[in-house]
Design a protein around this motif. Structure first.
Motif, short mmCIF file in Angstrom:
data_model
loop_
_atom_site.label_atom_id
_atom_site.label_comp_id
_atom_site.label_asym_id
_atom_site.label_seq_id
_atom_site.Cartn_x
_atom_site.Cartn_y
_atom_site.Cartn_z
N SER A 829 37.42 139.95 49.63
CA SER A 829 37.44 141.29 50.14
C SER A 829 37.81 141.40 51.71
CB SER A 829 36.16 142.01 49.88
OG SER A 829 35.19 141.48 50.28
N LEU A 830 37.42 140.31 52.47
CA LEU A 830 37.64 140.38 53.85
C LEU A 830 39.20 140.31 54.06
CD1 LEU A 830 35.01 138.16 55.51
CD2 LEU A 830 35.71 140.37 56.06
N GLU A 831 39.81 139.45 53.32
CA GLU A 831 41.13 139.53 53.27
C GLU A 831 41.99 140.60 53.06
OE1 GLU A 831 43.29 135.33 53.10
OE2 GLU A 831 42.17 135.66 51.51
N GLN A 832 41.30 141.31 52.03
CA GLN A 832 41.69 142.56 51.75
C GLN A 832 41.74 143.59 52.69
OE1 GLN A 832 40.07 143.62 48.14
NE2 GLN A 832 41.62 142.54 46.99
N VAL A 833 40.64 143.46 53.28
CA VAL A 833 40.26 144.52 54.38
C VAL A 833 41.33 144.25 55.64
CG1 VAL A 833 38.73 145.06 56.31
CG2 VAL A 833 37.93 144.92 53.99
N ASN A 834 41.39 142.99 55.85
CA ASN A 834 42.34 142.42 56.99
C ASN A 834 43.72 142.96 56.67
OD1 ASN A 834 43.02 141.30 59.24
ND2 ASN A 834 42.90 139.17 58.36
N LEU A 855 47.87 152.81 71.54
CA LEU A 855 47.54 152.24 70.09
C LEU A 855 47.67 150.85 70.10
CD1 LEU A 855 47.65 153.59 67.28
CD2 LEU A 855 50.05 152.93 67.01
N GLU A 856 48.50 150.42 70.92
CA GLU A 856 48.64 148.83 70.95
C GLU A 856 47.33 148.03 71.42
OE1 GLU A 856 51.76 147.64 69.38
OE2 GLU A 856 50.72 146.37 70.26
N GLY A 862 41.34 146.12 67.81
CA GLY A 862 40.82 145.97 66.17
C GLY A 862 40.99 144.57 65.41
N ARG A 863 42.08 143.99 65.89
CA ARG A 863 42.69 142.88 65.24
C ARG A 863 41.56 141.84 65.77
NH1 ARG A 863 47.95 141.28 67.03
NH2 ARG A 863 48.76 143.25 65.96
N GLU A 864 41.47 141.82 67.20
CA GLU A 864 40.58 140.77 67.57
C GLU A 864 38.86 140.80 66.91
OE1 GLU A 864 39.45 139.83 71.94
OE2 GLU A 864 41.26 140.71 71.88
N GLU A 865 38.42 142.18 66.77
CA GLU A 865 37.35 142.15 66.03
C GLU A 865 37.42 141.64 64.84
OE1 GLU A 865 35.14 146.27 66.00
OE2 GLU A 865 35.48 145.80 68.13
N VAL A 866 38.19 142.04 64.01
CA VAL A 866 38.31 141.75 62.61
C VAL A 866 38.37 140.40 62.60
CG1 VAL A 866 39.67 141.73 60.49
CG2 VAL A 866 39.29 144.02 61.75
N GLN A 867 39.33 139.81 63.41
CA GLN A 867 39.44 138.38 63.37
C GLN A 867 38.27 137.61 63.68
OE1 GLN A 867 42.93 137.42 65.58
NE2 GLN A 867 43.77 136.57 63.86
N LYS A 868 37.61 138.04 64.71
CA LYS A 868 36.19 137.32 65.07
C LYS A 868 35.11 137.35 63.90
CE LYS A 868 35.57 138.88 69.42
NZ LYS A 868 34.56 139.47 70.34
#
Ligand SMILES: Nc1nc2c(ncn2[C@@H]2O[C@H](COP(=O)(O)OP(=O)(O)O)[C@@H](O)[C@H]2O)c(=O)[nH]1
Ligand SMILES: [Mg+2]
Lengths: 925, 212
Positions: A829-834, A855-856, A862-868
């Motif tokens: 599910s994490l992957e899906q969210v990602n 936006l960038e 956001g990416r960073e957060e999710v990745q972390k």
């Protein structure tokens, strides 16, 4: 029957009523009404004379007719008890009432009747003894002055005792002074005294409490004073009754014995043995009296039948006290020097000598030093007793005299040595009868003559008897064993002329004995007991001799024939279980006590011979079979109780039957000689030997003698040894080993065959197996079955345990699986969210390219957060996985240990169908 | 075995007060800490001397349990002396039962029976539950002789048996008994003059003895 009753009825009527006629009415009801009328006259009559005559009529009809006895029982007791209670002054009525009661309890002459018919006398006795106050009433009547009142009362008590002993004993015990009154009767006029004596004798047969009270009341003094008055052993049946009472008082417990010893002593008892008058004149009564006195002495010398083995003090004190009264002299006179006395008396005297010396050092010495006869024909008493053993025509007497030697040798090393030291072959001078009493020779010479006499004669009578004595002399005494081993017979039997060893000669007789019993077929028809006893007694001698004595084993195995012969005996179906069993024991001793190193046959060879010729299983079976029959033998000859009998007729006939009762019956388990061979000590020796033998045979198999020593250093090539030599040496080594391997394989095959035979014996062996063997086998099978069952039980419980464990692990595994699954779900599910976020970001980037910066930036954020976030979760996940992995590994090994198929288990996670079957398989193993 | 008189004794009292131990101490001069429970009655004997006359004592040791009461009663009548024993460390059970024992004796024994009250186990002073005075008092009230004794240390054991015998002996001298009637538990022996071998059978145990 009816007719008969009717006739009696008429007689009674004619006698008792004097002319009053009842016609032909023969039904029982006529007795009923007649008895009823008489009772009515007794209880309600007013004329004293009429009441008395009614009583006497009642008495005579009750004495003669069963029906009247029955009728009386139903109605009469209250009436007569009332007379006894309330009319003490009217002596005639009291006498009459008592006499009537006696008649009501005494079977009529015509009492034949049918077997299952009610015995009116039994019923009446029961009714009277049930009445609570009737016995105290009777006991109180003993204090009346009138002779007949006391006389009838005693008879009545005796009758009650015969039918209802327990109730009477109890009632007498609880009546104050009850026994005192009975004891007082012993000082009365003769008739009453004798009646009381008989009653007391019955009373004291069982009830120990009564025995003690009787003694407290001075029974011993009274008994001995009556015996003296009546002339001691010359006296009549009263002396016999006195001695029976005495024996009842002495039979149990030490207490009464101590009292006799400490207060009166044994002198008066011993003096009964003194033969007065003509010593040749043994009447039957005198014989019975002497037997009674000898029984008392034996009971005292044994310390009573209940004497506990540990508590010897009383027994020893009695032995000492008897010795001080010179009882040995009297016993020897009766047992050894009175050929005209009855055999039973001589036997009893010999038995007393045995118990007198048993385990008593002083008395043992006294017997050893005793000489009999008159100058110049002195002879040691032991020699005389030994001569009885050789000569007697009575088996009972043989057993009794043999018992003296048994007791003499028991725990008496010096005595054994003394006897053994005289066993020296005498020069063979002319033909002499060793049984000739005039020729006094040393004990040992007599023994040797006895053993070897009549070698041409097929009869081995003296041989087995002497062999029995020799086994006592050797028992447990290594010095004596070694000494007798050296004995060689002067007269050579073999053509080579070398003196023959005594032991070898004895083994030869064993074979002769066997052939005798074979030829005779059924020994019962033989007049000689030789064929019965030669084998077992010689076998016992050998068992005794070889025990703990390697030299005896060596000497025995000195002749190859001996082993062969024993092997034959063990497997011979025509021999008894005892012969086979004892032979098996001797074979076992040849293993157990075999110390041969180089010369002679060693234990391995004996064991090999056993396993090849007999088979180990069937060899051990011989022990079992013999053990199974021991209980029969060791069961004590039941002390038969004499019936309550007024006269001594019973015991008289017993005396005469002594000989016949010992008729020789080889198949009978209670054969007196076999009983004396297999006595307690010998049985326990055999049991001990058996255990040791089994162990030592196992030992032999587990440590086969290695002919080729394996020394590692020798396997190496030696310095300077050429390759060729080395190879040669190795080759010969291997050859030797190969041979030994062959041997072992052979032995192994024999054993396997043995085992296989045992396994199949239940089916194939049945055709030739006799009943006993089958029983033994059944027994063994049952035991096996039992064991197998138990094993199955154990396995079952183990199985359930394993199953339970397996299911726990299965659950655990299931839980881990689901944990794993949820983890991977979470990951997914994490992957899906990602992915969604990423695509969102993409869409956003595509939709709005201008306001890019923000936006960038957001996107990057956001990416960073999710990745972390996902990285952390992933890490957690990996850690978890690692942990689970190691758990699974640990559990798997445990499951493997438990015998589970882990792969299939893991495979089956989620669908656990295959598992239960797996564990079922296991149980079948 | 000559004696001037023979006296029969009984020993009575509750179970465990030490009756069997007293008898053993008197006949064998030893103490046996673990004594088998007496079943019914047991017997012991010893010779003593009173007034220079050898007197044989025959002693019956009874079982104290209630179930044997009716049997032991048979012995009361024919006894000349009774030792009534209690345990000084067990007030309730044994001292308080004395009255019932005495009643039994009065009912079944002959009236002239001499009764000696013994407070046994006096070696256990630290556990004493009945005082000497109480014992004395009871004896006085009921006309008994009294002594405290210990079967363990042998204190007063000889004395108890002997002074009972002395009392009986005195009663004989005073003509209380018809000694020809054996039901009083007394028997007259030969002459009453101690012969040269008078004390030979002094105790229940006889040493080896010489050979015949
Ligand atoms: N300390 C002590 N113990 C005793 C004495 N007498 C007897 N006992 C103990 O008391 C117990 C009961 O003794 P026993 O003679 O069998 O009593 P019975 O039932 O009256 O015969 C035993 O364990 C004895 O060891 C005594 O004088 N002192
Ligand atoms: Mg006791």
């Amino acid at each position: 029957m009816d007719f008969k009753l009717g006739r009696i009825n008429l007689n009674a009527v004619a006698q008792g009523v004097g002319g009053l006629v009842f016609g032909n009415d023969t039904s029982a009801s006529s007795e009923d009404s007649y008895v009823e009328r008489l009772l009515d006259r007794i209880s309600n009559g007013v004329l004293a004379d009429d009441r008395r005559s009614a009583m006497s009529q009642l008495q005579s009809i009750v004495a003669e007719s069963r029906a009247a006895q029955l009728a009386f029982g139903a109605m009469g007791f209250p009436v007569l008890t009332a007379v006894l209670k309330e009319e003490r002054d009217d002596i005639e009525m009291v006498r009459g009432a008592l006499e009537t009661l006696v008649s009501a309890l005494t079977p009529t002459d015509a009492a034949g009747g049918k077997k299952n018919e009610v015995q009116p006398t039994l019923m009446n006795s029961d009714l009277l003894s049930r009445e609570a106050d009737s016995i105290p009433l009777l006991l109180s009547l003993l204090e009346e002055v009138d002779f007949y009142v006391r006389y009838y009362t005693l008879q009545l008590l005796t009758a009650l005792l015969t039918h209802s002993p327990n109730r009477l004993q109890e009632a007498i015990l609880t009546t104050p002074r009850g026994i005192t009154r009975l004891m007082d009767m012993l000082m009365e006029r003769e008739v009453i005294r004798n009646e009381a004596l008989l009653l007391l004798t019955y009373l004291t047969r069982e009830a120990e409490e009564i025995q003690k009270i009787v003694v407290f009341e001075g029974a011993f003094e009274k008994i001995f004073s009556i015996i003296k008055e009546e002339g001691g052993s010359e006296g009549g049946v009263v002396v016999q009754d006195c001695l029976e009472l005495l024996n009842n008082l002495l039979r149990r417990g030490a207490s009464n014995q101590i009292l006799l010893r400490e207060t009166i002593g044994f002198e008066q008892l011993v003096s009964i043995l003194k033969l007065r008058g003509s010593a040749y004149n043994f009447t039957q009564q005198k014989t019975v009296n002497l037997l009674g006195a000898l029984e008392s002495i034996e009971l005292l010398l044994m310390g009573g039948l209940d004497a506990e083995p540990g508590k010897d003090f009383n027994r020893q004190s009695n032995q000492t006290a008897f010795a001080q009264r010179n009882v040995l002299d009297h016993l020897l006179l009766l047992g050894v020097e009175s050929p005209w006395a009855a055999v039973s008396v001589r036997c009893a005297a010999l038995r007393c000598i045995g118990v007198l010396i048993s385990n008593h050092p002083l008395n043992l010495d006294a017997l050893a030093n005793k000489v009999l006869g008159e100058e110049p024909h002195f002879e040691p008493a032991l020699n005389s007793i030994f001569r009885i053993i050789l000569r007697t025509s009575s088996l009972q007497e043989f057993i009794a005299a043999d018992y003296v030697f048994k007791c003499f040798c028991e725990k008496n090393t010096n005595g054994q040595a003394m006897l053994a030291s005289t066993i020296i072959p005498q020069p063979h001078s002319g033909i002499r009868d060793p049984l000739d009493e005039d020729i006094k020779m040393p004990f040992g010479s007599m023994l040797l003559r006895g053993l070897t006499v009549n070698e041409n004669d097929e009869d081995l009578e003296t041989c087995w008897r002497a062999a029995s004595v020799l086994s006592h002399i050797l028992k447990g005494n290594i010095q004596s064993k070694e000494r007798v081993l050296q004995v060689k017979l002067e007269a050579p039997m073999t053509s080579f002329g070398t003196p023959e060893l005594l032991m070898h000669r004895i083994v030869k007789y064993l074979a002769v004995g066997a052939s005798m019993s074979r030829n005779n077929g059924d020994c019962k028809t033989s007049t000689s007991s030789s064929c019965l006893y030669t084998q077992p007694i010689i076998l016992r001698l050998l068992v005794t001799w070889l025990a703990d004595c390697p030299n005896a084993v060596h000497s025995f195995l000195g002749s190859q024939d001996h082993l062969t012969y024993l092997l034959e005996l063990v497997s011979s179906l025509s021999e008894t279980v005892f012969i086979r069993g004892l032979s098996a024991v001797i074979l076992g001793e040849c293993v157990l006590y075999n110390k041969s190193d180089d010369n002679g046959m060693d234990a391995f060879e004996v064991v090999d011979a056993i396993s090849q010729k007999i088979g180990l299983a069937s060899y051990f079976l011989k022990f079992d079979e013999m053990q199974k029959s021991f209980p029969f033998l060791s069961a004590k000859a039941s002390q038969h109780r004499k019936p309550l009998a007024r006269s001594s007729a019973a015991s008289m006939s017993e005396v005469e039957n002594v000989e016949e009762s010992t008729a020789i019956d080889p198949k009978h388990d209670e054969d007196p000689v076999l009983m004396s061979i297999f006595d307690g000590p010998f049985v326990s020796i055999i049991k001990r030997l058996e255990t040791d033998i089994r162990q030592s045979i196992v030992e032999v198999f587990s440590h086969p003698k290695s002919k080729v020593a394996v020394v590692p250093a020798e396997m190496e090539q030696k310095d300077g040894e050429s390759n060729e030599d080395y190879i040669k040496r190795l080759k010969s080594f291997v050859e030797k080993q190969c041979k030994e391997l062959q041997d072992l394989l052979g032995r192994n095959a024999t054993l396997a065959e043995d085992v296989a035979k045992t396994g199949g014996a239940g089916v194939s062996g049945s055709d030739q197996a006799n009943g006993g063997k089958e029983r033994v086998q059944a027994e063994t099978l049952r035991r096996d079955l039992q064991e197998a069952k138990q094993r199955v039980e154990v396995l079952k419980s183990e199985k359930t345990k394993i199953e339970a464990e397996a299911s726990i692990y299965r659950n655990l595994a299931g839980k881990m699986e689901s944990d794993l699954k949820s983890l991977s779900d979470a990951y997914n599910s994490l992957e899906q969210v990602n992915f969604r976020l990423e695509s969102d970001v993409k869409a956003l980037r595509e939709g709005r390219s201008e306001p890019g910066l923000d936006l960038e930036a957001i996107k990057a954020e956001g990416r960073e957060e999710v990745q972390k976030e996902s990285e952390a979760e992933l890490n957690d996940l990996l850690v978890c996985l690692g942990q689970e992995q190691s758990k699974v590994e640990r559990l798997s090994t445990r499951l493997v240990e438990l015998g589970e198929d882990v792969d299939s288990l893991l495979e089956g996670i989620g669908d656990d169908v295959g598992l239960p079957e797996d564990s079922e398989d296991e149980e079948d193993r | 075995m000559s004696y001037a008189y023979l006296f029969k004794y009984i020993i009575i009292g509750d179970t465990g007060v030490g009756k069997s131990c007293l008898l053993l101490q008197f006949t064998d001069k030893r103490f046996q800490p673990v004594h088998d429970l007496t079943i019914g009655v047991e017997f012991g004997a010893r010779m003593i001397t009173i007034d220079n006359k050898p007197i044989k004592l025959q002693i019956w040791d009874t079982a104290g349990q209630e179930s044997f009461r009716s049997i032991t009663r048979s012995y009361y009548r024919g006894a000349a002396g009774a030792l009534l024993v209690y345990d000084i460390t067990r007030q309730r059970e044994t001292f308080n039962h004395l009255a019932s024992w005495l009643e039994d004796a009065r009912q079944h024994a002959n009236a002239n029976m001499t009764i000696m009250l013994i407070g046994n186990k006096c070696d256990l002073a630290h556990r004493r539950a009945v005082s000497t005075e109480e014992g004395e008092q009871f004896a006085k009230e009921h006309g008994l002789i009294f002594m405290e004794a210990s079967a363990k240390t042998a204190q007063n054991v000889e004395e108890a048996f002997i002074s009972t015998a002395a009392t009986i002996y005195k009663k004989i001298q005073d003509g209380v008994f018809d000694v020809s009637n054996e039901s009083y538990g007394i028997k007259v022996g030969y002459g009453g003059i101690p012969g040269p071998s008078g004390g030979r059978d002094g105790s229940a145990s006889q040493a080896g003895g010489c050979c015949s």
